[in-house]
Design a protein around this motif. Structure first.
Motif, PDB file in Angstrom:
ATOM      1  N   LYS A   1       0.819  -1.221   0.000  1.00 55.23           N
ATOM      2  CA  LYS A   1       0.000   0.000   0.000  1.00 55.23           C
ATOM      3  C   LYS A   1       0.853   1.273   0.000  1.00 55.23           C
ATOM      4  O   LYS A   1       0.884   2.018  -0.973  1.00 55.23           O
ATOM      5  CB  LYS A   1      -0.946   0.023   1.214  1.00 55.23           C
ATOM      6  N   THR A   2       1.548   1.469   1.144  1.00 53.77           N
ATOM      7  CA  THR A   2       2.197   2.764   1.365  1.00 53.77           C
ATOM      8  C   THR A   2       3.440   2.936   0.495  1.00 53.77           C
ATOM      9  O   THR A   2       4.380   2.146   0.590  1.00 53.77           O
ATOM     10  CB  THR A   2       2.582   2.908   2.852  1.00 53.77           C
ATOM     11  N   GLY A   3       3.438   3.923  -0.351  1.00 56.44           N
ATOM     12  CA  GLY A   3       4.597   4.188  -1.196  1.00 56.44           C
ATOM     13  C   GLY A   3       4.535   3.468  -2.533  1.00 56.44           C
ATOM     14  O   GLY A   3       5.338   3.730  -3.427  1.00 56.44           O
ATOM     15  N   THR A   4       3.557   2.548  -2.660  1.00 55.90           N
ATOM     16  CA  THR A   4       3.399   1.811  -3.918  1.00 55.90           C
ATOM     17  C   THR A   4       2.079   2.230  -4.573  1.00 55.90           C
ATOM     18  O   THR A   4       2.088   2.836  -5.646  1.00 55.90           O
ATOM     19  CB  THR A   4       3.470   0.297  -3.672  1.00 55.90           C
ATOM     20  N   LEU A   5       0.947   1.923  -3.910  1.00 46.91           N
ATOM     21  CA  LEU A   5      -0.342   2.411  -4.419  1.00 46.91           C
ATOM     22  C   LEU A   5      -0.576   3.858  -3.989  1.00 46.91           C
ATOM     23  O   LEU A   5      -1.313   4.599  -4.622  1.00 46.91           O
ATOM     24  CB  LEU A   5      -1.483   1.520  -3.919  1.00 46.91           C
ATOM     25  N   THR A   6       0.053   4.246  -2.884  1.00 47.11           N
ATOM     26  CA  THR A   6      -0.020   5.648  -2.451  1.00 47.11           C
ATOM     27  C   THR A   6       1.329   6.314  -2.694  1.00 47.11           C
ATOM     28  O   THR A   6       2.323   5.651  -2.982  1.00 47.11           O
ATOM     29  CB  THR A   6      -0.377   5.770  -0.957  1.00 47.11           C
ATOM     30  N   MET A   7       1.352   7.626  -2.575  1.00 47.58           N
ATOM     31  CA  MET A   7       2.562   8.391  -2.860  1.00 47.58           C
ATOM     32  C   MET A   7       3.673   8.134  -1.842  1.00 47.58           C
ATOM     33  O   MET A   7       4.843   8.384  -2.134  1.00 47.58           O
ATOM     34  CB  MET A   7       2.244   9.897  -2.874  1.00 47.58           C
ATOM     35  N   GLY A   8       3.323   7.690  -0.649  1.00 47.01           N
ATOM     36  CA  GLY A   8       4.342   7.468   0.381  1.00 47.01           C
ATOM     37  C   GLY A   8       4.851   8.767   0.983  1.00 47.01           C
ATOM     38  O   GLY A   8       5.942   8.818   1.538  1.00 47.01           O
ATOM     39  N   ALA A   9       4.052   9.807   0.876  1.00 47.99           N
ATOM     40  CA  ALA A   9       4.417  11.100   1.466  1.00 47.99           C
ATOM     41  C   ALA A   9       3.230  11.622   2.265  1.00 47.99           C
ATOM     42  O   ALA A   9       2.589  12.597   1.887  1.00 47.99           O
ATOM     43  CB  ALA A   9       4.813  12.085   0.377  1.00 47.99           C
TER      44      ALA A   9
ATOM     45  N   HIS B   1       8.017   6.973   7.044  1.00 51.31           N
ATOM     46  CA  HIS B   1       7.303   8.093   6.413  1.00 51.31           C
ATOM     47  C   HIS B   1       6.332   8.778   7.374  1.00 51.31           C
ATOM     48  O   HIS B   1       6.063   9.955   7.268  1.00 51.31           O
ATOM     49  CB  HIS B   1       6.583   7.615   5.151  1.00 51.31           C
ATOM     50  N   ILE B   2       5.804   8.011   8.340  1.00 49.30           N
ATOM     51  CA  ILE B   2       4.900   8.600   9.336  1.00 49.30           C
ATOM     52  C   ILE B   2       5.666   9.585  10.224  1.00 49.30           C
ATOM     53  O   ILE B   2       5.174  10.675  10.540  1.00 49.30           O
ATOM     54  CB  ILE B   2       4.250   7.494  10.199  1.00 49.30           C
ATOM     55  N   ALA B   3       6.877   9.215  10.589  1.00 44.84           N
ATOM     56  CA  ALA B   3       7.712  10.082  11.428  1.00 44.84           C
ATOM     57  C   ALA B   3       8.001  11.399  10.702  1.00 44.84           C
ATOM     58  O   ALA B   3       7.957  12.472  11.300  1.00 44.84           O
ATOM     59  CB  ALA B   3       9.014   9.371  11.783  1.00 44.84           C
ATOM     60  N   LYS B   4       8.239  11.301   9.407  1.00 45.32           N
ATOM     61  CA  LYS B   4       8.511  12.513   8.624  1.00 45.32           C
ATOM     62  C   LYS B   4       7.292  13.438   8.620  1.00 45.32           C
ATOM     63  O   LYS B   4       7.429  14.652   8.732  1.00 45.32           O
ATOM     64  CB  LYS B   4       8.889  12.149   7.181  1.00 45.32           C
ATOM     65  N   ALA B   5       6.099  12.850   8.484  1.00 43.43           N
ATOM     66  CA  ALA B   5       4.868  13.648   8.479  1.00 43.43           C
ATOM     67  C   ALA B   5       4.693  14.365   9.818  1.00 43.43           C
ATOM     68  O   ALA B   5       4.335  15.547   9.862  1.00 43.43           O
ATOM     69  CB  ALA B   5       3.661  12.753   8.188  1.00 43.43           C
ATOM     70  N   VAL B   6       4.964  13.662  10.910  1.00 48.89           N
ATOM     71  CA  VAL B   6       4.821  14.262  12.248  1.00 48.89           C
ATOM     72  C   VAL B   6       5.843  15.384  12.428  1.00 48.89           C
ATOM     73  O   VAL B   6       5.516  16.474  12.908  1.00 48.89           O
ATOM     74  CB  VAL B   6       4.969  13.195  13.357  1.00 48.89           C
ATOM     75  N   ARG B   7       7.065  15.136  11.998  1.00 50.56           N
ATOM     76  CA  ARG B   7       8.117  16.167  12.137  1.00 50.56           C
ATOM     77  C   ARG B   7       7.765  17.424  11.345  1.00 50.56           C
ATOM     78  O   ARG B   7       7.982  18.542  11.799  1.00 50.56           O
ATOM     79  CB  ARG B   7       9.469  15.614  11.668  1.00 50.56           C
ATOM     80  N   GLU B   8       7.190  17.216  10.168  1.00 55.15           N
ATOM     81  CA  GLU B   8       6.798  18.343   9.328  1.00 55.15           C
ATOM     82  C   GLU B   8       5.716  19.173  10.024  1.00 55.15           C
ATOM     83  O   GLU B   8       5.777  20.398  10.065  1.00 55.15           O
ATOM     84  CB  GLU B   8       6.254  17.790   8.003  1.00 55.15           C
ATOM     85  N   ARG B   9       4.740  18.476  10.595  1.00 58.78           N
ATOM     86  CA  ARG B   9       3.613  19.158  11.261  1.00 58.78           C
ATOM     87  C   ARG B   9       4.063  19.883  12.528  1.00 58.78           C
ATOM     88  O   ARG B   9       3.515  20.907  12.895  1.00 58.78           O
ATOM     89  CB  ARG B   9       2.527  18.123  11.587  1.00 58.78           C
ATOM     90  N   ALA B  10       5.090  19.326  13.182  1.00 55.36           N
ATOM     91  CA  ALA B  10       5.550  19.890  14.461  1.00 55.36           C
ATOM     92  C   ALA B  10       6.765  20.793  14.272  1.00 55.36           C
ATOM     93  O   ALA B  10       7.393  21.195  15.259  1.00 55.36           O
ATOM     94  CB  ALA B  10       5.868  18.744  15.430  1.00 55.36           C
ATOM     95  N   ALA B  11       7.080  21.138  13.035  1.00 56.20           N
ATOM     96  CA  ALA B  11       8.266  21.970  12.765  1.00 56.20           C
ATOM     97  C   ALA B  11       8.197  23.271  13.553  1.00 56.20           C
ATOM     98  O   ALA B  11       7.145  23.891  13.657  1.00 56.20           O
ATOM     99  CB  ALA B  11       8.365  22.260  11.271  1.00 56.20           C
ATOM    100  N   GLY B  12       9.313  23.647  14.143  1.00 56.62           N
ATOM    101  CA  GLY B  12       9.350  24.889  14.913  1.00 56.62           C
ATOM    102  C   GLY B  12       9.184  24.668  16.408  1.00 56.62           C
ATOM    103  O   GLY B  12       9.568  25.511  17.209  1.00 56.62           O
TER     104      GLY B  12
END
Ligand code: ADP
Ligand code: MG
Length: 290
Positions: free
Chosen positions: A39-47, A78-89
């Motif tokens: 699923k993740t990164g194959t059928l979905t963008m993985g971002a 990829h989930i960790a990256k999403a959280v880091r992006e949202r919590a930036a700053g």
């Protein structure tokens, strides 16, 4: 069988961004009964992006995100990256004693307190009761979100929902395979609710959810034991053994090195639709061979 036809076939593939590493993959591709997609990164963008932050009663969003970023800083998921992006700053607290539970989440110590981040299974295994947030977690998963549960000292402190866009050609790829008489499966470490929602949207025949990284190859083997020729399409480290086990392994070009090394065919454009092209190319090549 002429080596010339094989050379022409692989050359045509390469021109179309389909790298055939093993000529035998041409012969196997035309016989596939089932194609299994990660699923993740194959059928979905993985971002994935964070789409909702739900703190437990008495806590605010910033307090929850501060803890989430502390534990997710050590993960390349990829989930960790999403959280880091949202919590930036936000300030990042020092975390120690990192532990990763493959396909379930993470544990770490932050300011002397034990933090957990991951799916419902991880929470259950550590005796964390979701309380009032159980219903919200269920609802978000039913809506196709991946839900990260955060617990501190064994108590749930909130949920973070992430959503990952489906690749634009995913649906047409599945329809095209089904039109060729090939069954389509989706395999993921994500929970069943989220997986089902996305599978319904895409018209997938078989859903294999909550599959731990170490179990993906066994799922492919089980399909083979039922008499199927199985293709596997994946991008992640956790897909590598399944790509090797499959009769034909297809790696997403933007995927991890280990997935690419384990595959017979590399989809350089990272487009799932190129699986259909690879099968068509194999059919055309074999017609010239026999
Ligand atoms: P997939 O097979 O779809 O690529 P994974 O096996 O990598 O998924 O992960 C399965 C599940 O484990 C995720 O959906 C998530 O719930 C949980 N998980 C994995 N890594 C993390 C992380 N760093 N933080 C939170 N949850 C995680
Ligand atoms: Mg993946």
């Amino acid at each position: 069988a002429t080596p010339m036809a094989v050379m022409v076939g692989t050359g045509l593939g390469a021109q179309n961004g389909i790298l055939i590493k093993d000529a035998a993959a041409l012969e196997e591709s035309v016989k596939l009964d089932v194609v299994v997609f990660d699923k993740t990164g194959t059928l979905t963008m993985g971002a994935p992006k964070v789409v909702q932050v739900v703190p437990a009663a008495g806590l605010d969003e910033t307090a929850l995100l501060t803890r989430a970023i502390a534990i997710e800083q050590g993960s390349e998921h990829h989930i960790a990256k999403a959280v880091r992006e949202r919590a930036a700053g936000l300030p990042v607290a020092v975390a120690t004693d990192f532990q990763s539970f493959g396909g379930k989440g993470l544990m770490a110590t932050v300011e002397g307190r034990q933090l957990l981040s991951g799916n419902r299974i991880l929470m259950a295994e550590h005796g964390v009761d979701l309380g009032d947030l159980a219903a919200e977690s269920e609802r978000l998963q039913g809506a196709g979100r991946t839900v990260v549960h955060i617990a501190e000292e064994g108590r749930i402190i909130g949920l973070i929902a992430v959503a990952d866009a489906v690749r634009p050609t995913a649906r047409q790829t599945i329809e095209a395979l089904q039109a060729l008489g090939v069954k389509v499966a989706m395999m993921t470490g994500d929970n069943l609710g989220t997986a089902k929602r996305i599978a319904d949207e895409l018209g997938i025949d078989i859903v294999l959810a909550e599959v731990l990284p170490g179990d993906k190859a066994a799922k492919v083997k089980a399909l083979q034991d039922e008499g199927n020729k199985v293709g596997m399409v994946g991008d992640g480290v956790n897909d590598a053994p399944a790509l090797t086990q499959a009769d034909v392994g297809f790696a997403i070009g933007a995927g991890t090195d280990v997935a690419i090394e384990s595959a017979d065919v590399v989809l350089m454009r990272s487009d799932p639709a190129d699986v259909v092209k690879a099968i068509a190319l194999s059919r055309a090549t074999l017609r010239k061979m026999h």
